[in-house]
Design a protein around this motif. Structure first.
Motif, PDB file in Angstrom:
ATOM      1  N   ARG A 123      37.054  51.357  52.400  1.00  0.00           N
ATOM      2  CA  ARG A 123      36.790  51.828  53.771  1.00  0.00           C
ATOM      3  C   ARG A 123      36.117  50.737  54.603  1.00  0.00           C
ATOM      4  O   ARG A 123      36.437  50.554  55.782  1.00  0.00           O
ATOM      5  CB  ARG A 123      35.915  53.081  53.745  1.00  0.00           C
ATOM      6  CG  ARG A 123      35.609  53.603  55.149  1.00  0.00           C
ATOM      7  CD  ARG A 123      34.987  54.974  55.129  1.00  0.00           C
ATOM      8  NE  ARG A 123      34.667  55.410  56.486  1.00  0.00           N
ATOM      9  CZ  ARG A 123      35.530  55.948  57.336  1.00  0.00           C
ATOM     10  NH1 ARG A 123      36.784  56.112  56.988  1.00  0.00           N
ATOM     11  NH2 ARG A 123      35.154  56.328  58.537  1.00  0.00           N
ATOM     12  N   GLU A 124      35.201  49.999  54.005  1.00  0.00           N
ATOM     13  CA  GLU A 124      34.533  48.928  54.733  1.00  0.00           C
ATOM     14  C   GLU A 124      35.530  47.832  55.104  1.00  0.00           C
ATOM     15  O   GLU A 124      35.461  47.256  56.188  1.00  0.00           O
ATOM     16  CB  GLU A 124      33.393  48.350  53.904  1.00  0.00           C
ATOM     17  CG  GLU A 124      32.343  47.634  54.703  1.00  0.00           C
ATOM     18  CD  GLU A 124      31.609  48.539  55.668  1.00  0.00           C
ATOM     19  OE1 GLU A 124      31.563  48.198  56.867  1.00  0.00           O
ATOM     20  OE2 GLU A 124      31.084  49.582  55.244  1.00  0.00           O
TER      21      GLU A 124
ATOM     22  N   LEU B 200      38.671  48.284  55.752  1.00  0.00           N
ATOM     23  CA  LEU B 200      39.484  48.810  56.846  1.00  0.00           C
ATOM     24  C   LEU B 200      38.720  48.839  58.168  1.00  0.00           C
ATOM     25  O   LEU B 200      39.331  48.849  59.241  1.00  0.00           O
ATOM     26  CB  LEU B 200      39.968  50.220  56.504  1.00  0.00           C
ATOM     27  CG  LEU B 200      40.940  50.311  55.324  1.00  0.00           C
ATOM     28  CD1 LEU B 200      41.236  51.766  54.986  1.00  0.00           C
ATOM     29  CD2 LEU B 200      42.233  49.558  55.613  1.00  0.00           C
ATOM     30  N   SER B 201      37.387  48.805  58.108  1.00  0.00           N
ATOM     31  CA  SER B 201      36.588  48.767  59.342  1.00  0.00           C
ATOM     32  C   SER B 201      36.619  47.384  59.983  1.00  0.00           C
ATOM     33  O   SER B 201      36.302  47.234  61.156  1.00  0.00           O
ATOM     34  CB  SER B 201      35.134  49.147  59.049  1.00  0.00           C
ATOM     35  OG  SER B 201      34.420  48.054  58.481  1.00  0.00           O
TER      36      SER B 201
ATOM     37  N   ALA C 201      44.506  53.695  60.051  1.00  0.00           N
ATOM     38  CA  ALA C 201      44.938  55.021  59.594  1.00  0.00           C
ATOM     39  C   ALA C 201      46.333  55.349  60.104  1.00  0.00           C
ATOM     40  O   ALA C 201      47.126  56.006  59.412  1.00  0.00           O
ATOM     41  CB  ALA C 201      43.943  56.086  60.059  1.00  0.00           C
TER      42      ALA C 201
ATOM     43  N   ALA D 106      34.440  53.159  48.783  1.00  0.00           N
ATOM     44  CA  ALA D 106      33.621  52.766  49.934  1.00  0.00           C
ATOM     45  C   ALA D 106      33.920  51.327  50.339  1.00  0.00           C
ATOM     46  O   ALA D 106      33.915  50.985  51.528  1.00  0.00           O
ATOM     47  CB  ALA D 106      32.137  52.929  49.607  1.00  0.00           C
TER      48      ALA D 106
ATOM     49  N   THR E  88      39.394  51.201  62.059  1.00  0.00           N
ATOM     50  CA  THR E  88      39.661  52.242  61.065  1.00  0.00           C
ATOM     51  C   THR E  88      40.755  53.187  61.547  1.00  0.00           C
ATOM     52  O   THR E  88      41.652  53.565  60.787  1.00  0.00           O
ATOM     53  CB  THR E  88      38.371  53.027  60.763  1.00  0.00           C
ATOM     54  OG1 THR E  88      37.348  52.115  60.349  1.00  0.00           O
ATOM     55  CG2 THR E  88      38.595  54.045  59.668  1.00  0.00           C
TER      56      THR E  88
END
Length: 262
Positions: A71-72, A74-75, A23, A68, A19
């Motif tokens: 974001r997951e 990108l994890s 970023a 969400a 993440t």
């Protein structure tokens, strides 16, 4: 059989590092997410939403769940994207059902009041019910929404073979006469799988954006500005054609037919 699994600290470090890396340097397909977000804010949230408060709550929930999913992705834990975006899609489906019949809002709000109310709500609010309504006005988009929903179940919303065995790799002979296999749960930064998961979010976003617009009478994104939505879909398909070297003739979601490189 022997199993060697990392601890929760290892998992948290790996996903956090992904993440943070993303970023500071975005994955290749992150520009598609920015384009998607522009559509939501410029073409949907800049205008009045539904007259039904319950539908509006579901619309906002669909959008935040979609975020969400991003974001997951990108994890690096990409399989987790699918249950999240499926829930986002379902939320927009429920909003669409209420928009087509305001009386159904009470059924949704009353879901937990009794076993009878729960059963009634479960029968009334399904993705399939929303798709059946959509068929009368846009059968092509109805096919897209249903195709996405079904594919999400195969790829990770349920623990099916594609979401489990699909992440297994053969590592060859190991010690003590055993044969080793590796199960990958977290993929590295800017990997094929991370970019594919972002693409999955974009295709969910297209289904969700359309359902939101269809929930509002004479919404510009479907009517006088319909070319905006179509150009968004066309740009996505052109990108797939450039990457695969094959024409994109799908009316359903594309992500389910794209395969990782060997």
């Amino acid at each position: 059989m022997k199993i060697n699994v990392g601890r929760v600290r290892d998992y948290l470090i790996a996903t956090l590092e992904n993440t943070q890396d993303h970023a500071s340097e975005s994955p290749e397909l992150m520009h598609l997410i920015a384009q998607m977000d522009g559509i939501f804010h410029d073409e949907i949230f800049s205008l009045p939403l539904s007259e039904q408060s319950a539908a509006n709550l579901l619309i906002i929930n669909a959008y935040t769940m979609l975020l969400a999913g991003v974001r997951e992705a990108l994890s690096g834990h990409v399989v987790c994207v699918f249950p999240i975006v499926r829930a986002a899609l379902e939320s927009s489906c429920y909003a669409y059902i209420i928009a087509n019949d305001a009386s159904k809002a009470d059924v949704w709000l009353d879901r937990h009041s009794s076993e009878t109310a729960l059963s009634k709500c479960r029968k009334m609010f399904t993705a399939k019910k929303a798709v059946d309504i959509l068929k009368s006005s846009d059968p092509v988009m109805a096919e897209y929404v249903w195709g996405y929903y079904e594919a999400s179940i195969d790829f990770g919303a349920h623990p099916n073979t594609k979401s489990v065995i699909g992440h297994l790799s053969n590592s060859g002979p190991a010690q003590d006469g055993l044969h080793a296999f590796e199960f990958t749960s977290v993929y590295g930064k800017n990997s094929w799988h991370v970019n594919h998961a972002l693409f999955v979010c974009v295709e969910a976003g297209q289904a969700i954006a359309y359902l939101i617009a269809a929930s509002i009478d004479n919404h510009p994104l479907i009517h006088e500005r319909g070319e905006i939505f179509q150009s968004w879909v066309d740009a996505k398909n052109r990108m797939v054609e450039e990457l695969t070297g094959e024409p994109c003739g799908h009316t359903g979601p594309v992500y389910s037919s794209v395969r990782p490189p060997l």
